[in-house]
Design a protein around this motif. Structure first.
Motif, short mmCIF file in Angstrom:
data_model
loop_
_atom_site.label_atom_id
_atom_site.label_comp_id
_atom_site.label_asym_id
_atom_site.label_seq_id
_atom_site.Cartn_x
_atom_site.Cartn_y
_atom_site.Cartn_z
N ASN A 24 0.86 -1.18 0.00
CA ASN A 24 0.00 0.00 0.00
C ASN A 24 0.89 1.23 0.00
O ASN A 24 1.84 1.31 0.78
CB ASN A 24 -0.90 0.02 1.24
CG ASN A 24 -1.73 1.27 1.33
OD1 ASN A 24 -1.26 2.31 1.78
ND2 ASN A 24 -2.97 1.19 0.89
N SER A 76 -0.06 4.64 0.27
CA SER A 76 -0.84 5.85 0.53
C SER A 76 -0.33 6.67 1.70
O SER A 76 -0.94 7.66 2.07
CB SER A 76 -2.30 5.47 0.80
OG SER A 76 -2.39 4.69 1.99
N GLN A 130 -8.94 2.28 2.96
CA GLN A 130 -8.07 3.33 3.49
C GLN A 130 -6.86 2.71 4.17
O GLN A 130 -6.97 1.74 4.92
CB GLN A 130 -8.85 4.19 4.48
CG GLN A 130 -8.11 5.45 4.93
CD GLN A 130 -8.97 6.32 5.82
OE1 GLN A 130 -10.15 6.06 6.02
NE2 GLN A 130 -8.37 7.35 6.39
N LYS A 131 -5.67 3.27 3.89
CA LYS A 131 -4.41 2.76 4.43
C LYS A 131 -4.30 1.26 4.14
O LYS A 131 -4.46 0.84 3.01
CB LYS A 131 -4.29 3.07 5.93
CG LYS A 131 -4.23 4.57 6.24
CD LYS A 131 -2.97 5.21 5.71
CE LYS A 131 -2.87 6.69 6.04
NZ LYS A 131 -2.71 6.97 7.45
N HIS A 185 -15.72 4.89 9.76
CA HIS A 185 -14.93 4.10 8.82
C HIS A 185 -15.70 2.82 8.51
O HIS A 185 -16.84 2.88 8.05
CB HIS A 185 -13.53 3.84 9.37
CG HIS A 185 -12.59 3.26 8.36
ND1 HIS A 185 -11.78 2.17 8.63
CD2 HIS A 185 -12.34 3.59 7.08
CE1 HIS A 185 -11.07 1.86 7.56
NE2 HIS A 185 -11.38 2.72 6.61
N SER A 209 -17.73 8.53 3.63
CA SER A 209 -17.35 7.61 2.56
C SER A 209 -18.41 6.54 2.38
O SER A 209 -18.64 5.72 3.28
CB SER A 209 -16.00 6.97 2.87
OG SER A 209 -15.75 5.87 2.01
N ALA A 264 -16.83 3.00 2.61
CA ALA A 264 -16.56 2.60 3.99
C ALA A 264 -17.84 2.13 4.68
O ALA A 264 -17.85 1.12 5.39
CB ALA A 264 -15.92 3.75 4.77
N PRO A 286 -10.37 11.65 11.54
CA PRO A 286 -9.00 11.61 11.02
C PRO A 286 -8.17 12.68 11.73
O PRO A 286 -8.71 13.50 12.49
CB PRO A 286 -9.17 11.92 9.53
CG PRO A 286 -10.45 12.69 9.46
CD PRO A 286 -11.34 12.12 10.53
#
Length: 398
Positions: free
Chosen positions: A160, A162, A204-205, A234, A256, A259, A305
């Protein structure tokens, strides 16, 4: 490989050599003698760090493009940085996780605290997601992955790309399959009596945040028979843990749609669908709307976040945390619970607690702080590196 084969970086006389000898892992550009030769080192070059008397202090990963110009990776300058070296580090990290967890779902490597600066590796049973956040790891990705596969026996390794640190290090973003095949569906991860859907390729991540596991467990103890609001949820975060703890309902709020879709998959896998709902939208807008709708919850938890990811953004971030507390507190019933979290490196516990408590007061609510939580033990803290203690979770009874 011997020390003489490495280029040399030397400390300036005013650099804090004692701190480095005592374990400080980072050396900044203003602490080093950077001449034309050292400035032209390729990012990720392994070098010998010397003190002002030219005595070797250890091997460092150098990157002249980064303010953190040298990361200490090995004190013994005669060691080869190869597959066997990585395997020894990974084995030590794995021994800790296998002692802590019954199932192979955890953070396997947590950067400096596991002796591998800039490296994050999360495990999802037979799959690993690797996030190399420093240039030296990109150059040594092959021996790293070979060691990971050999030590853990996994069949899939994904990269990953990101991480925010990658941009600071001048690295290009490029996800990749390093071993095996990417899963064609989310991985169901068991935690705290619930299942979480982790998208290892598009999430994400690395696909899931393991760091909140103990805070999810604490929150779940407050939720039996409770109506719960989980903001910035999330893939289900606190909401699914609350339902596992006996909550009568949980509303997960996130901006999101993907998510929230994963959160719904986790709720279905856990058998919670009849008690689980989602609401898509900006968290602050949704909080304002819920207040106007006259909603009240026994437990409200906000896990945003990083509002303060760096020191220049600290003041703005602290104001955001204060505003979040001010907007969330009125939604909590009398005698109910408010959980507020921060993953901001720049906002230490004292500043974060002050901002949250001030926000609660501005909402004309009062209460006691009943628990302070941190990241789980698979996210160990390096004592010499304050930045590695990034996660804070405050639980108030209002």
């Amino acid at each position: 490989m011997t020390a003489s084969r490495f280029p040399v970086l030397r400390l300036k006389p005013k650099a804090n050599a004692r701190a480095i000898r005592h374990g400080a892992p980072w050396v900044y550009d203003n602490e080093l003698v950077l001449d034309r030769r050292s400035k032209n080192l390729a990012p990720g070059t392994i070098a010998v760090l010397e003190d002002t008397e030219r005595k070797p202090m250890g091997l460092v990963a150098a990157n002249p493009l980064s303010r953190i110009t040298a990361r200490m990776i090995e004190r013994d300058v005669s060691v080869a940085i190869d597959q066997a070296w990585f395997a020894a580090k990974i084995t030590r990290a794995l021994q800790l996780r296998e002692r802590l967890f019954d199932a192979p779902f955890y953070r396997l490597i947590h950067a400096e605290a596991d002796g591998l600066p800039g490296l994050v590796v999360d495990r999802f049973d037979t799959a690993l997601v690797v996030q190399p956040n420093a240039a030296w790891l990109e150059l040594l990705l092959d021996p790293l992955c070979a060691a990971l596969a050999d030590v853990t026996g996994v069949t899939t390794i994904l990269k990953n790309a990101s991480g925010r640190t990658r941009a600071l290090e001048g690295l290009d973003d490029e996800n990749a399959v390093l071993l095996g095949q990417a899963p064609d569906a989310p991985i169901m991860v068991p935690m705290n009596g619930a299942f979480y859907a982790a998208d290892l390729t598009g999430g994400q991540k690395t696909g899931l945040f393991y760091d909140q596991r103990p805070n999810h467990a604490f929150a779940a103890r407050l939720c039996e028979g409770a109506r719960v609001l989980d903001v910035f949820s999330h893939v289900g975060g606190f909401g699914l843990a609350a339902l596992a703890g006996g909550a009568t309902s949980a509303l997960s709020v996130d901006g999101s749609a993907p998510a929230l879709s994963l959160a719904e998959k986790g709720a279905a896998e856990s058998g919670f669908s009849d008690r689980f709902n989602t609401r898509k939208g900006d968290a602050f807008d949704v909080l304002e709307a819920l207040l106007k709708e006259g909603e009240k919850y026994d437990v409200v938890i906000c896990d945003p976040p990083a509002f303060a990811p760096s020191k220049p953004k600290l003041d703005v971030g602290l104001r955001a945390y204060e505003r979040l507390a001010k907007m969330a507190a009125p939604l909590v019933t009398e005698g109910g619970y408010l959980g507020l979290c921060s993953c901001s490196h720049a906002a230490d516990l004292g500043k974060f607690r002050f901002a949250c408590t001030r926000g609660i007061g501005r909402a004309e609510r009062s209460g006691s702080l009943i628990h302070t939580g941190f990241a789980g033990p698979d996210h160990p803290l390096m004592p010499q590196l304050a930045e590695s203690g990034y996660l804070k979770a405050l639980f108030y009874r209002l």
